[in-house]
Scaffold this motif. Structure first.
Motif, PDB file in Angstrom:
ATOM      1  N   VAL A  68      -2.282   3.484   6.589  1.00  0.00           N
ATOM      2  CA  VAL A  68      -3.432   2.748   6.071  1.00  0.00           C
ATOM      3  C   VAL A  68      -4.190   2.082   7.213  1.00  0.00           C
ATOM      4  CG1 VAL A  68      -4.081   0.720   4.716  1.00  0.00           C
ATOM      5  CG2 VAL A  68      -2.510   2.397   3.764  1.00  0.00           C
ATOM      6  N   VAL A  69      -3.465   1.614   8.230  1.00  0.00           N
ATOM      7  CA  VAL A  69      -4.104   0.885   9.334  1.00  0.00           C
ATOM      8  C   VAL A  69      -4.867   1.839  10.266  1.00  0.00           C
ATOM      9  CG1 VAL A  69      -3.711  -0.677  11.254  1.00  0.00           C
ATOM     10  CG2 VAL A  69      -2.307  -0.874   9.211  1.00  0.00           C
ATOM     11  N   VAL A  70      -4.211   2.923  10.662  1.00  0.00           N
ATOM     12  CA  VAL A  70      -4.874   3.893  11.558  1.00  0.00           C
ATOM     13  C   VAL A  70      -4.692   5.311  10.989  1.00  0.00           C
ATOM     14  CG1 VAL A  70      -4.905   2.680  13.753  1.00  0.00           C
ATOM     15  CG2 VAL A  70      -2.779   3.708  12.994  1.00  0.00           C
ATOM     16  N   HIS A 110       6.832  -3.615  13.709  1.00  0.00           N
ATOM     17  CA  HIS A 110       5.888  -4.112  12.699  1.00  0.00           C
ATOM     18  C   HIS A 110       6.324  -3.515  11.372  1.00  0.00           C
ATOM     19  CE1 HIS A 110       3.181  -5.294  15.939  1.00  0.00           C
ATOM     20  NE2 HIS A 110       2.567  -6.019  15.028  1.00  0.00           N
ATOM     21  N   THR A 159       4.006  -3.006   8.366  1.00  0.00           N
ATOM     22  CA  THR A 159       2.718  -2.340   8.533  1.00  0.00           C
ATOM     23  C   THR A 159       2.798  -0.888   8.067  1.00  0.00           C
ATOM     24  OG1 THR A 159       2.364  -3.729  10.443  1.00  0.00           O
ATOM     25  CG2 THR A 159       0.888  -1.860  10.195  1.00  0.00           C
ATOM     26  N   ASN A 160       1.850  -0.526   7.213  1.00  0.00           N
ATOM     27  CA  ASN A 160       1.729   0.858   6.781  1.00  0.00           C
ATOM     28  C   ASN A 160       0.701   1.528   7.705  1.00  0.00           C
ATOM     29  OD1 ASN A 160       1.237   3.261   5.520  1.00  0.00           O
ATOM     30  ND2 ASN A 160       0.921   2.393   3.486  1.00  0.00           N
ATOM     31  N   PHE A 161       1.209   2.259   8.698  1.00  0.00           N
ATOM     32  CA  PHE A 161       0.297   2.811   9.707  1.00  0.00           C
ATOM     33  C   PHE A 161      -0.638   3.873   9.148  1.00  0.00           C
ATOM     34  CE2 PHE A 161       3.320   0.642  12.345  1.00  0.00           C
ATOM     35  CZ  PHE A 161       2.511   0.093  13.331  1.00  0.00           C
ATOM     36  N   SER A 164       7.151   2.148  12.109  1.00  0.00           N
ATOM     37  CA  SER A 164       6.944   0.696  12.001  1.00  0.00           C
ATOM     38  C   SER A 164       8.138  -0.058  12.590  1.00  0.00           C
ATOM     39  CB  SER A 164       6.712   0.301  10.546  1.00  0.00           C
ATOM     40  OG  SER A 164       7.860   0.534   9.780  1.00  0.00           O
ATOM     41  N   GLU A 172     -11.398   7.421   4.701  1.00  0.00           N
ATOM     42  CA  GLU A 172     -11.082   7.325   6.127  1.00  0.00           C
ATOM     43  C   GLU A 172     -10.527   8.609   6.745  1.00  0.00           C
ATOM     44  OE1 GLU A 172     -11.969   4.723   8.046  1.00  0.00           O
ATOM     45  OE2 GLU A 172     -12.929   4.061   6.206  1.00  0.00           O
ATOM     46  N   THR A 215      -5.968  -3.076   0.672  1.00  0.00           N
ATOM     47  CA  THR A 215      -5.744  -2.888   2.103  1.00  0.00           C
ATOM     48  C   THR A 215      -6.076  -4.167   2.876  1.00  0.00           C
ATOM     49  OG1 THR A 215      -6.445  -0.607   1.831  1.00  0.00           O
ATOM     50  CG2 THR A 215      -6.314  -1.422   4.081  1.00  0.00           C
ATOM     51  N   ASP A 216      -7.244  -4.748   2.530  1.00  0.00           N
ATOM     52  CA  ASP A 216      -7.695  -5.935   3.238  1.00  0.00           C
ATOM     53  C   ASP A 216      -8.187  -6.958   2.219  1.00  0.00           C
ATOM     54  OD1 ASP A 216      -8.826  -7.863   4.789  1.00  0.00           O
ATOM     55  OD2 ASP A 216     -10.493  -6.633   5.513  1.00  0.00           O
ATOM     56  N   THR A 266       0.832  -1.204   0.000  1.00  0.00           N
ATOM     57  CA  THR A 266       0.000   0.000   0.000  1.00  0.00           C
ATOM     58  C   THR A 266       0.867   1.254   0.000  1.00  0.00           C
ATOM     59  OG1 THR A 266      -0.144  -0.151   2.405  1.00  0.00           O
ATOM     60  CG2 THR A 266      -1.987  -1.063   1.141  1.00  0.00           C
TER      61      THR A 266
END
Lengths: 458, 297
Positions: free
Chosen positions: B160-162, B153, B156-158, B148, B250, A428-429, A265
């Motif tokens: 995108v996650v939060v 992590h 993890t693309n933060f 990250s 988002e 993303t998911d 992403t």
């Protein structure tokens, strides 16, 4: 160094142009016209944009010695260009005489009654010597209610690029010609299984950050290659937000991202996502990409130089989902030039357009902006074919099966947003179900254009 | 020249001089032309179906409450309003004010070199152009970015996650200096006798803070809240540069949604209507703070 070349260009061109003696009428035409265009979004580099426009200006002013051309370049993206120039058109005194715009916006400009019908020019072979060499699909691109409102200056279409060595290492025979989407997935899985360090198997654009350009060189091609290749239903005047084809597309995205075959992403949602595959391919970090014809020109010496691109990479048409006729699919989108309805100098404005469409200028802009030239004569000329071999030929060959996106319709940006959100959600998911992705597309479009303007095809 | 007593106007009453109107005319005319008219015109456009291009860019019409009705049924608008509230309350009102206050108090008691160094660092974040801050935080929160790695992590693309948390933190990081400066100035102006008296009486640190400093600082706190609310409500650059409102919608706060409607979807009328809502929200907040300040006085 550029400045030296740019400064010496007018003198050179005046010298070159002396062979084409301007007729008495052009000699006497006076006035000043303005052309609005994007400085930063059309060409692969800003330098070449300056060179081309200065070349056009000096050719124009030597053909019309008593006239003057004002260059009005805009920075930013295509969206920025359209917004700024739309504001200029609100007032006749600020309206540029000539405007080079994404061809998809011509319809909306005509809806505003801003553009001059050009039929009397294009139907006169003296005034438009180039017109007869345009294929019908491109002649009709800016034809609205039977009238031609703009003339194309170059097209973009899509195909698959791949790295020869990476596919060979994965056990795929090259030259590779996928016949179905499954063939693409099989190759991508083989690349992944071959454990090539730092290599992303497959790029297929997802998400909203690349906007209309990202969808044009990404998801929309898959929709056109699916079993229901329709984005806008011209019979019912509704947007297609659910169809077996769209479900195939969502399923393809699910396969790519759930098996970790796609890019991260960070790459997909980057503000520079449109150009990411160009860099990744060049840096040997990407095996297969669904990408646009302009990538190849971006690898030429003036840009992101990839000297061995022609030896290391190949391009082939994007197949249809299960190999159904016509076998390959691509979007088509380009840039066009229109003349303002309120111009005081329609003949001079056409004179500029004619110069922009000369074989020489078409070749230059096609090579430096990454276009397939609208004129078949130019598209088959050495000056174009030998510029970035062998890729230009693949995209020229893909042109007959390339189809315009319905960007002249008012809801198109909403459809772009919807498909971007849906594909982005899958990236993303990957557990997102096809139903959920279709719902995202449906909701985003229906929310913007109204529930009565969307439909499901069965 | 001799001054003659009793001949001038009385100075103990409010006076009105007609000539002052003439003096005010240029300013009033400019305000009318450049402020009042555009605001009223925008108010009108918010109730039309004006488009940027296309047929409705010329033939637009007054559509009454259509835009308002549409807004109530628009799930993106509802989500966007909610995100704006989270952003303003979380990042600005709570985050920025609390952290700004904490920094101001800590620096007040710190030795001079530390105060200078920490103060400078905080202010540098504020001085940086927003676009730079956006790039720094964009890189910081990507997969493989510093965040990250710190959190172990690295895939993890933060952003995108939060996403909302990250843009809120970026905004807080950038703007905390403003609140810190306002509070530091307020703290410097507190009467030392009162603080010393409380100390002599044996009040604990916490008690001195809660019952002496906070009440004395109330006007400063309210001014700070008013300013940060107004500044953050219209925040666009930082979020747009980091996420463009994504992933999906988002981080689509109201200013970004206004931009999308007006300049991506070309719905100038509807976009203007949403921006009027933004003005309304700002006005409500301002009114609350002004009333609170008045009740104090």
């Amino acid at each position: 160094m550029w400045s030296v070349i740019v400064a010496s260009l007018p003198a050179l061109l005046v010298a070159c142009g002396s062979g084409n003696t301007p007729t008495a009428t052009t000699d006497d035409m006076t006035g000043s016209i303005t052309v609005a265009y994007s400085t930063t979004y059309v060409f692969d580099s800003d330098d070449t944009s300056v060179i081309w426009w200065n070349k056009v200006k000096s050719e124009f002013e030597s053909a019309y010695p008593k006239a003057k051309l004002v260059l009005q370049g805009f920075n930013g993206t295509d969206v920025d260009l359209v917004n700024k120039v739309a504001l200029e058109y609100k007032n006749p005194s600020t309206t540029p005489d000539v405007f080079m715009l994404p061809s998809g916006y011509v319809g909306q400009w005509v809806g505003s009654d801003y553009l001059l019908p050009l039929d009397s020019f294009v139907n006169d072979s003296n005034k438009a010597p180039f017109w007869s060499s345009f294929p019908k699909v491109i002649q009709d691109e800016s034809k609205i209610n039977g009238k031609v409102y703009a003339v194309n200056t170059g097209e973009n279409n899509t195909a698959i690029y791949y790295n020869n060595a990476m596919l060979t290492k994965a056990g795929i025979t090259v030259p590779w010609q996928p016949k179905t989407w499954d063939d693409i997935l099989t190759a991508a899985k083989a690349v992944k299984a071959s454990n090539q360090a730092g290599v992303i198997p497959l790029w297929v654009g997802a998400g909203t950050s690349a906007g209309a350009g990202g969808v044009l060189q990404g998801a929309a091609n898959l929709v056109y290659g699916s079993s229901t290749p329709t984005i806008f239903d011209y019979n019912t005047k509704k947007w297609v937000v659910d169809s077996p084809g769209l479900r195939q597309v969502m399923d393809f995205y699910r396969s790519v991202y759930s098996q970790h075959l796609g890019a991260s992403t960070s790459d997909l949602f980057s503000p520079k996502a449109v150009g990411r595959p160009v860099v990744l391919l060049k840096d040997h970090q990407l095996a297969i990409a669904v990408g646009s014809n302009w990538f190849a020109d971006a690898w030429t010496e003036q840009n992101r130089h990839w000297a061995n691109a022609a030896q290391e990479a190949s391009a082939v048409p994007l197949p249809t989902s299960t190999g159904q006729a016509p076998g390959s699919a691509s979007t088509l989108g380009g840039w066009a030039v229109g003349i303002s309805k309120v111009t005081k100098h329609p003949e001079l404005s056409w004179g500029l357009l004619k110069i922009m469409e000369s074989d020489d200028n078409q070749t230059y802009i096609a090579n430096r902006a990454g276009f397939v030239p609208p004129s078949q004569k130019v598209a088959k000329s050495d000056g174009f074919l030998s510029f970035a071999p062998p890729f230009n030929k693949a995209f020229g060959d893909a042109l007959p099966n390339s189809k315009l996106v319905p960007s002249e319709q008012e809801g198109y940006p909403a459809w772009v947003q919807g498909i971007g959100q849906a594909t982005g959600q899958i990236a993303t998911d990957p557990n997102t179900s096809v139903d959920a992705a279709i719902k995202i597309l449906h909701d985003a479009v229906a929310n913007q254009v109204g529930a009565d303007k969307v439909e499901t095809l069965h | 020249m001799a001054v003659v007593a009793g001949l001038g106007p009385r100075l103990d009453r409010e006076r009105f001089q007609w000539s002052s109107l003439a003096m005010l005319t240029p300013a009033l005319a400019l305000l009318g032309l450049l402020f009042v008219f555009p605001v009223l015109y925008a108010g009108y456009l918010g109730f039309t179906n004006l488009a940027l291009v296309g047929a409705r860019s010329r033939d637009y019409s007054f559509t009454g409450l259509d835009n308002v009705v549409r807004m109530l049924g628009d799930y993106v608008f509802v989500k966007s309003a909610w995100l704006t509230l989270i952003f303003v309350v979380g990042s600005a009102i709570v985050g920025q004010s609390v952290l700004g206050m904490a920094l101001a108090l800590l620096l007040r008691n710190a030795v001079v070199p530390i105060r200078l160094i920490v103060g400078s660092i905080v202010i540098v974040a504020w001085v940086l152009p927003e676009i730079t801050v956006a790039l720094v935080w964009y890189a910081f929160s990507q997969a493989g970015g510093t965040l990250s790695i710190l959190l172990r992590h690295s895939d993890t693309n933060f952003l995108v996650v939060v996403p909302m948390l990250i843009v809120s933190l970026a905004n807080l990081w950038r703007n905390v200096a403003f609140s810190m400066l306002v509070f530091s100035a307020g703290l410097r102006n507190l009467p030392t006798e009162v603080l010393e008296a409380a100390e002599v009486e044996g009040a604990s640190v916490w008690r001195r803070y809660r019952q002496v400093i906070l009440p004395l600082l109330k006007p400063t706190i309210l001014t700070n809240l008013l300013l940060v609310t107004i500044l953050n409500l219209s925040e666009f650059t930082l979020i747009y540069a980091m996420t463009q409102g994504g992933p999906g919608i988002e981080t689509m706060t109201l200013p970004l949604y206004v931009y999308q409607e007006a300049f991506v979807f070309h719905q100038l009328g509807y976009g203007t209507a949403i921006s009027l809502v933004l003005v309304l929200i700002g006005a409500v907040f301002s009114l609350l703070f002004v009333r609170a300040a008045r009740s104090q006085a």
